[in-house]
Design an enzyme around this catalytic site. Structure first.
Site, PDB file in Angstrom:
ATOM      1  CB  CYS A 150      -2.604  -0.634   8.965  1.00  0.00           C
ATOM      2  SG  CYS A 150      -1.381  -1.311   9.393  1.00  0.00           S
ATOM      3  CD  GLU A 180      -8.712   1.013   8.461  1.00  0.00           C
ATOM      4  OE1 GLU A 180      -7.495   0.516   8.718  1.00  0.00           O
ATOM      5  OE2 GLU A 180      -9.060   0.510   7.999  1.00  0.00           O
ATOM      6  CB  ALA A 208      -1.219  -0.016   1.287  1.00  0.00           C
ATOM      7  CD  GLU A 254       0.220  -8.513   7.792  1.00  0.00           C
ATOM      8  OE1 GLU A 254      -0.926  -7.700   8.679  1.00  0.00           O
ATOM      9  OE2 GLU A 254       0.990  -9.376   8.722  1.00  0.00           O
TER      10      GLU A 254
END
Length: 457
Positions: A248, A345, A111, A214
């Site tokens: 994260c 989120e 990411a 993840e």
């Protein structure tokens, strides 16, 4: 890169694996050591590039490269230690052993928020296990991907090894989809949103492939009445505001015992007011911009939803009047623990501050969100600490006490449960995910005794 480039790269990576797999693990470790040293030499310039392209402050960019360096050091030691047990056989003249072999080609999709470290965690461990890697970084951080790959390629080629051992294809969803569906991809490690991760998982599972996921986090910090507030305020600030809320492991929910709620909110708001916003390359800056214009819109939408659902904006909530994707770090109070926006989120610096009364209820509130990445409590109560890390405590993969939710060390396995995907990277025994296990029975006798005493006569 397009799909033709991808096809060529997979073929080259598969050929390179044949060379790499024949090299003994400790010698593979020596190559990874050299990669770590090459990154050390470029740590500031590479950290600067991360800062330029991703937007995080310079010291965080350098820190991220250091994570790759550190995991290389970790992997070097691991290259002399990985292996399976020799088990006692029930049959005389037989040996029972576990043999661990590389899976082959490991695809790594990373990411934008950690464009160096997450690849480093995967590639350093995957390499000492004997795998080749094919990396697809985020399309918005392709300069970082190219720079890192060039550094690795030089080390490989200086050792007369094919650079394709660590291959790269820059690209978008078309390349990612091709990787997920490709049976030649022996393991696919994906870091990103839960929404995209679910699509990746289904594509990989459809071909009975292996994935390491993840995904998202909706991390909580819980502060009890006996907490040391001198630890709480800087911890909550760092966890919520660091990387402009784009980790994260960012703290998104702050549960405060009702007896200290108002005091902590006041102190935290004062601390927020002192956050130095500016150019990520400026050494005085603590807080830089969001990564994209889309992130700014998500931030504004979430603030509006929080207001509509009964929240009060204590500080922040607006876009800053300056060039770039800058928004104010934001604190929202007054929402119920199960408000829809609290359970969502938003990858932005918004902290929802929530009141609680009892330990049992707040532990349940920590666990009620779909994600299960990181969690933290602040308390001096020893019994509570062990309840928190026990079976009825936090259901997250990272469970902290008196430290914030972010800032994981490379020696511990990193990852989470539930919609976070269940994957583990970096430390502990996460190397096993990059290998396949064989149970091997070797008969060195002249007899053929069968298991469980069965006789065929």
């Amino acid at each position: 890169g397009n799909l033709e480039d991808y096809e060529e790269t997979v073929k080259k990576a598969k050929e390179a694996w044949k060379v790499w797999a024949d090299i003994p693990a400790p010698k593979r470790g020596e190559i990874v050591r050299q990669i770590g040293d090459a990154l050390r030499q470029k740590i500031k310039v590479l950290g600067s590039l991360v800062s330029l392209e991703m937007g995080k402050i310079f010291v965080e960019g350098v820190g991220e490269v250091k994570e790759y360096v550190d995991v290389c050091d970790y992997a070097v030691g691991l290259s002399r230690m990985i292996g399976g047990p020799i088990l006692p056989s029930e049959r005389p003249g037989h040996a029972l052993i576990e043999q661990w072999n590389p899976v082959g080609l490991v695809g790594v999709i990373t990411a934008f928020n950690f464009p160096v470290a997450v690849y480093g965690w995967n590639s350093a461990i995957a390499m000492i296990c004997g795998n080749a890697c094919l990396w697809k970084g985020a399309p918005t951080t392709s300069l970082v991907s190219v720079a890192v790959t060039k550094i690795i390629a030089k080390v490989l080629e200086d050792n007369k090894l094919p650079g394709a051992i660590c291959s790269l294809v820059c690209g978008g969803a078309d390349i990612g989809t091709a990787m997920a569906r490709d049976e030649r991809m022996d393991l696919l490690s994906f870091t990103g949103s839960t929404k995209v991760g679910k699509q990746v998982a289904l594509m990989v599972q459809e071909r009975f492939g292996r994935s390491l996921l993840e995904l998202g986090g909706n991390n909580a910090v819980i502060v009890f009445e006996d907490a040391d507030l001198d630890l709480v305020i800087p911890s909550a600030l760092f966890a919520a505001v660091g990387t402009a809320g784009q980790r994260c492991t960012t703290a998104r929910r702050l549960f405060l015992h009702e007896s200290i709620h108002d005091e902590v909110v006041a102190k935290l708001a004062k601390a927020y007011a002192q956050v130095r916003v500016g150019d990520p390359w400026d050494s005085d800056t603590l807080y830089g911009p969001l990564h994209t214009k889309e992130a700014v819109k998500m931030f504004l939408d979430a603030v509006e939803q929080a207001k509509q659902q009964g929240g009060s904006v204590v500080c922040g909530g607006k876009v800053l009047n300056r060039p770039g994707n800058y928004v104010e770090p934001t604190i929202v109070t007054g929402l119920p623990h199960n408000a829809p926006v609290v359970h969502t989120e938003t990858f932005a610096p918004i902290l929802y501050v929530l009141k609680f009364k009892e330990e049992e209820e707040v532990f349940a509130w920590n666990n009620e969100v779909k994600q299960g990445l990181s969690s933290s409590i602040f308390t001096k109560d020893l019994g509570r600490i062990f309840r928190w890390i026990g079976p009825k405590g936090s259901d997250c993969g990272i469970v902290n006490v008196n430290i914030p939710t972010s800032g994981a060390e490379i020696g511990g396995a990193f990852g989470g449960e539930k919609h976070t995907g269940g994957g583990r990277e970096s430390g502990s025994d996460s190397w096993k995910l990059y290998m396949r296990r064989s149970t091997c029975t070797i008969n060195y006798s002249k007899d053929l005794p069968l298991a469980q005493g069965i006789k065929f006569q």
